[in-house]
Each structure stands twice: as C-alpha cells, then as structure tokens.
Design a protein around this motif. Structure first.
Motif, PDB file in Angstrom:
ATOM      1  N   ALA A  84       2.761  12.252   3.728  1.00  0.00           N
ATOM      2  CA  ALA A  84       1.640  11.364   4.035  1.00  0.00           C
ATOM      3  C   ALA A  84       0.675  11.228   2.862  1.00  0.00           C
ATOM      4  O   ALA A  84       0.117  10.145   2.644  1.00  0.00           O
ATOM      5  N   GLU A  85       0.479  12.295   2.071  1.00  0.00           N
ATOM      6  CA  GLU A  85      -0.481  12.213   0.962  1.00  0.00           C
ATOM      7  C   GLU A  85      -0.003  11.308  -0.185  1.00  0.00           C
ATOM      8  O   GLU A  85      -0.771  11.024  -1.079  1.00  0.00           O
ATOM      9  N   MET A  86       1.249  10.847  -0.118  1.00  0.00           N
ATOM     10  CA  MET A  86       1.738   9.906  -1.135  1.00  0.00           C
ATOM     11  C   MET A  86       1.692   8.462  -0.635  1.00  0.00           C
ATOM     12  O   MET A  86       2.002   7.550  -1.387  1.00  0.00           O
ATOM     13  N   LEU A  87       1.314   8.258   0.613  1.00  0.00           N
ATOM     14  CA  LEU A  87       1.263   6.920   1.203  1.00  0.00           C
ATOM     15  C   LEU A  87      -0.178   6.515   1.463  1.00  0.00           C
ATOM     16  O   LEU A  87      -0.959   7.296   2.004  1.00  0.00           O
ATOM     17  N   TRP A  88      -0.520   5.287   1.088  1.00  0.00           N
ATOM     18  CA  TRP A  88      -1.886   4.772   1.242  1.00  0.00           C
ATOM     19  C   TRP A  88      -1.808   3.355   1.802  1.00  0.00           C
ATOM     20  O   TRP A  88      -0.840   2.646   1.591  1.00  0.00           O
ATOM     21  N   HIS A  89      -2.858   2.952   2.486  1.00  0.00           N
ATOM     22  CA  HIS A  89      -2.960   1.573   2.963  1.00  0.00           C
ATOM     23  C   HIS A  89      -4.407   1.131   2.925  1.00  0.00           C
ATOM     24  O   HIS A  89      -5.332   1.947   2.883  1.00  0.00           O
TER      25      HIS A  89
END
Length: 93
Positions: free
Chosen positions: A86-91
């Motif tokens: 999750a810490e590598m995914l952003w929106h």
C-alpha cells in the motif's frame, strides 16, 4: 484503478498482473501489460527499467464469468514476486 506507483530506486522491476478475466496495465500512459480475454486467474508480466519516483498507474479489468480476481505484483530481479504494498500506491482524492 487510477493513481500513482512510487518506485523506491532506479532498477529493473518485473510488474505482474494476475487477473480473472481480462486486464490491462498502463504505466506513464503506456500499455505495459495487455492480458485480455476470458480466462482463469493467470499471471502476465513485463520486465521494465524504472526510475525512482512517482509513475502514473492505471489498471483496467473486466469480469466475463465465473470467479473474479485482480492482483498487482512486482519484484526486483533475484527477489520473489510480492503484492505491491500500500505504501507504494497513491491516488488523488
């Protein structure tokens, strides 16, 4: 899914999508994995040299019949594939 993938270091990475049924993965507005068709959960991947920083990410998916699955995995050469944390995914909101 639309957002950003944060790459921690310049390196070779294999991105893998596991989908049931079809999927397409876009990175920086370019199709990098086209895993189209009606099929059981199967992986498709691509080896890419990625630079450190944020890259636009879009994943398209459709469900034809039966089960449904969609996973994005990645790894560096020599490491085991793992689900993208999750810490590598952003929106953007």
């Amino acid at each position: 899914l639309n957002g950003f993938l944060r790459i921690p270091d310049d390196d070779l990475y294999r991105l893998i999508v596991v989908s049931d049924d079809g999927s397409k993965v876009y990175l920086d507005d370019e199709v990098i994995i086209d895993h189209d068709g009606n099929h059981p959960p199967t992986p498709a991947g691509k080896l890419l040299y990625l630079q450190k920083g944020f890259h636009t990410l879009r994943i398209g998916h459709f469900e034809g019949n039966g089960g449904q699955e969609l996973q994005l995995m990645m790894h560096r050469i020599g490491a085991d594939p793992q689900q993208v944390p999750a810490e590598m995914l952003w929106h953007l909101p």
